[in-house]
Design a protein around this motif. Structure first.
Motif, mmCIF file in Angstrom:
data_model
loop_
_atom_site.group_PDB
_atom_site.id
_atom_site.type_symbol
_atom_site.label_atom_id
_atom_site.label_comp_id
_atom_site.label_asym_id
_atom_site.label_seq_id
_atom_site.Cartn_x
_atom_site.Cartn_y
_atom_site.Cartn_z
ATOM 1 N N THR A 1 5.287 11.044 -24.845
ATOM 2 C CA THR A 1 5.796 12.207 -24.102
ATOM 3 C C THR A 1 7.281 12.448 -24.356
ATOM 4 O O THR A 1 7.809 13.523 -24.014
ATOM 5 C CB THR A 1 5.573 12.025 -22.590
ATOM 6 O OG1 THR A 1 6.302 10.884 -22.130
ATOM 7 C CG2 THR A 1 4.092 11.812 -22.294
ATOM 8 N N ARG A 2 7.950 11.490 -24.920
ATOM 9 C CA ARG A 2 9.385 11.626 -25.157
ATOM 10 C C ARG A 2 9.724 11.837 -26.631
ATOM 11 O O ARG A 2 10.894 11.854 -27.005
ATOM 12 C CB ARG A 2 10.102 10.383 -24.630
ATOM 13 C CG ARG A 2 9.844 10.125 -23.156
ATOM 14 C CD ARG A 2 10.611 8.926 -22.650
ATOM 15 N NE ARG A 2 12.042 9.148 -22.729
ATOM 16 C CZ ARG A 2 12.959 8.251 -22.331
ATOM 17 N NH1 ARG A 2 12.574 7.084 -21.827
ATOM 18 N NH2 ARG A 2 14.246 8.533 -22.429
ATOM 19 N N VAL A 3 8.689 11.968 -27.477
ATOM 20 C CA VAL A 3 8.911 12.118 -28.917
ATOM 21 C C VAL A 3 9.176 13.580 -29.263
ATOM 22 O O VAL A 3 8.431 14.477 -28.841
ATOM 23 C CB VAL A 3 7.687 11.605 -29.706
ATOM 24 C CG1 VAL A 3 7.877 11.867 -31.204
ATOM 25 C CG2 VAL A 3 7.478 10.120 -29.452
ATOM 26 N N LYS A 4 10.243 13.836 -30.019
ATOM 27 C CA LYS A 4 10.580 15.177 -30.494
ATOM 28 C C LYS A 4 10.842 15.115 -31.996
ATOM 29 O O LYS A 4 11.596 14.268 -32.464
ATOM 30 C CB LYS A 4 11.823 15.707 -29.780
ATOM 31 C CG LYS A 4 11.636 15.968 -28.294
ATOM 32 C CD LYS A 4 12.912 16.530 -27.689
ATOM 33 C CE LYS A 4 12.735 16.817 -26.211
ATOM 34 N NZ LYS A 4 13.980 17.382 -25.597
ATOM 35 N N LEU A 5 10.219 16.015 -32.724
ATOM 36 C CA LEU A 5 10.442 16.042 -34.164
ATOM 37 C C LEU A 5 11.844 16.552 -34.491
ATOM 38 O O LEU A 5 12.546 15.982 -35.318
ATOM 39 C CB LEU A 5 9.382 16.924 -34.844
ATOM 40 C CG LEU A 5 7.965 16.343 -34.909
ATOM 41 C CD1 LEU A 5 7.018 17.342 -35.559
ATOM 42 C CD2 LEU A 5 7.969 15.040 -35.690
ATOM 43 N N ASN A 6 12.261 17.636 -33.850
ATOM 44 C CA ASN A 6 13.595 18.192 -34.097
ATOM 45 C C ASN A 6 14.580 17.617 -33.087
ATOM 46 O O ASN A 6 15.058 18.289 -32.174
ATOM 47 C CB ASN A 6 13.575 19.718 -34.025
ATOM 48 C CG ASN A 6 13.020 20.233 -32.709
ATOM 49 O OD1 ASN A 6 12.345 19.498 -31.974
ATOM 50 N ND2 ASN A 6 13.324 21.495 -32.400
ATOM 51 N N SER A 7 14.880 16.356 -33.270
ATOM 52 C CA SER A 7 15.715 15.624 -32.317
ATOM 53 C C SER A 7 17.206 15.838 -32.540
ATOM 54 O O SER A 7 18.034 15.461 -31.708
ATOM 55 C CB SER A 7 15.413 14.128 -32.403
ATOM 56 O OG SER A 7 15.747 13.636 -33.697
ATOM 57 N N GLN B 1 15.329 10.609 -37.923
ATOM 58 C CA GLN B 1 14.332 9.855 -37.159
ATOM 59 C C GLN B 1 13.384 9.136 -38.130
ATOM 60 O O GLN B 1 12.887 9.746 -39.089
ATOM 61 C CB GLN B 1 13.554 10.807 -36.250
ATOM 62 C CG GLN B 1 12.673 10.101 -35.249
ATOM 63 C CD GLN B 1 12.177 11.036 -34.152
ATOM 64 O OE1 GLN B 1 11.592 10.601 -33.172
ATOM 65 N NE2 GLN B 1 12.438 12.335 -34.294
ATOM 66 N N ILE C 1 1.161 14.601 -33.344
ATOM 67 C CA ILE C 1 2.225 14.183 -34.263
ATOM 68 C C ILE C 1 1.614 13.689 -35.571
ATOM 69 O O ILE C 1 2.156 13.938 -36.655
ATOM 70 C CB ILE C 1 3.106 13.085 -33.627
ATOM 71 C CG1 ILE C 1 3.629 13.541 -32.270
ATOM 72 C CG2 ILE C 1 4.267 12.737 -34.560
ATOM 73 C CD1 ILE C 1 4.470 12.506 -31.569
ATOM 74 N N THR D 1 11.008 5.535 -34.047
ATOM 75 C CA THR D 1 9.873 5.923 -33.212
ATOM 76 C C THR D 1 8.607 5.238 -33.726
ATOM 77 O O THR D 1 8.259 5.366 -34.910
ATOM 78 C CB THR D 1 9.669 7.448 -33.237
ATOM 79 O OG1 THR D 1 10.877 8.086 -32.790
ATOM 80 C CG2 THR D 1 8.521 7.846 -32.339
ATOM 81 N N GLY E 1 13.416 17.817 -38.133
ATOM 82 C CA GLY E 1 12.019 17.398 -38.194
ATOM 83 C C GLY E 1 11.376 17.558 -39.552
ATOM 84 O O GLY E 1 10.141 17.455 -39.672
#
Length: 222
Positions: A121-127, A131, A176, A164, A195
């Motif tokens: 729930t905390r994973v973002k590709l465009n962080s 990554q 993902i 991650t 990302g």
């Protein structure tokens, strides 16, 4: 010298083998004196040596394994390599139960390292940062083996690069997996801050290769 010994000498029996039966069997058993026969005693052409057979019987009486080898004209010359006393000592030693007690074996680091999964729930590709993704399975031996190296890299470069870890058996990671086109575990993927894939490895990646890449993209490296 006995007649048999004299005859043996004339027919080519080595001098060290010409012992009389009386000398070898003085104590009635032949064992004590027989054990004193020089190692490598050889008797040649037994069938052509009058009286030699009786003398040989005295030589080898009481032996578990004779040190005297029989040689014919067509047999290659050989010598004994162990005396009866040594043979019996080896057998006795082999019969002793070995000591199997030992100190506990220290487990290698890769066995002691634990795989860990990131919260989907905390994973973002465009962080906004580089990554490094690892798609793994808790039952995967290769994933477990690489865990210490990957976790060591996180300790060194975790301030600049997001690490991650995605459990492929967790349905929450399916989107993902599809987005990054997961192939098979372990699957490592490096993406930039937007990302976008920069590089990926399937099955294995060397520690040194990752160090070189992370050194190049980490602002605080060096």
């Amino acid at each position: 010298m006995s007649p048999s010994a004299t005859a043996g000498a004339k027919e080519g029996i080595p001098k060290k083998a010409t012992r009389t039966a009386a000398e070898l069997d003085a104590n009635g058993s032949g064992v004590e004196n027989a054990n004193k026969i020089p190692r490598g005693t050889i008797v040649r052409n037994l069938n052509k040596t009058p009286g030699a057979e009786d003398e040989l019987n005295a030589i080898i009486r009481g032996f578990f394994t004779p040190t005297v080898e029989f040689i014919t004209e067509t047999t290659p010359e050989i010598t004994s390599t162990i005396t009866p006393t040594e043979y019996q000592a080896a057998i006795s030693q082999a019969a002793v139960t070995p000591d199997i007690t030992s100190k506990p074996v220290e487990l290698p680091d890769w066995i002691k390292s634990e795989l860990r999964a990131s919260d989907p729930t905390r994973v973002k590709l465009n962080s906004g940062k580089y990554q490094f993704f690892e798609f793994f399975a808790f039952w995967c031996g290769a994933c477990q083996a690489l865990a210490p190296e990957i976790q060591n890299l996180e300790e060194k470069y975790g301030g600049d690069i997001i690490f991650t870890y995605l459990d492929i058996d967790d349905p929450a990671n399916d989107y993902i997996k599809k987005e990054l086109r997961f192939q098979k575990e372990p699957h490592f993927i490096l993406v930039d801050g937007e990302g976008k894939k920069q590089k990926e490895w399937v099955g294995f990646v060397s520690y040194q290769e990752l160090v070189e890449i992370f050194e190049a993209i980490s602002p605080t490296a060096g």
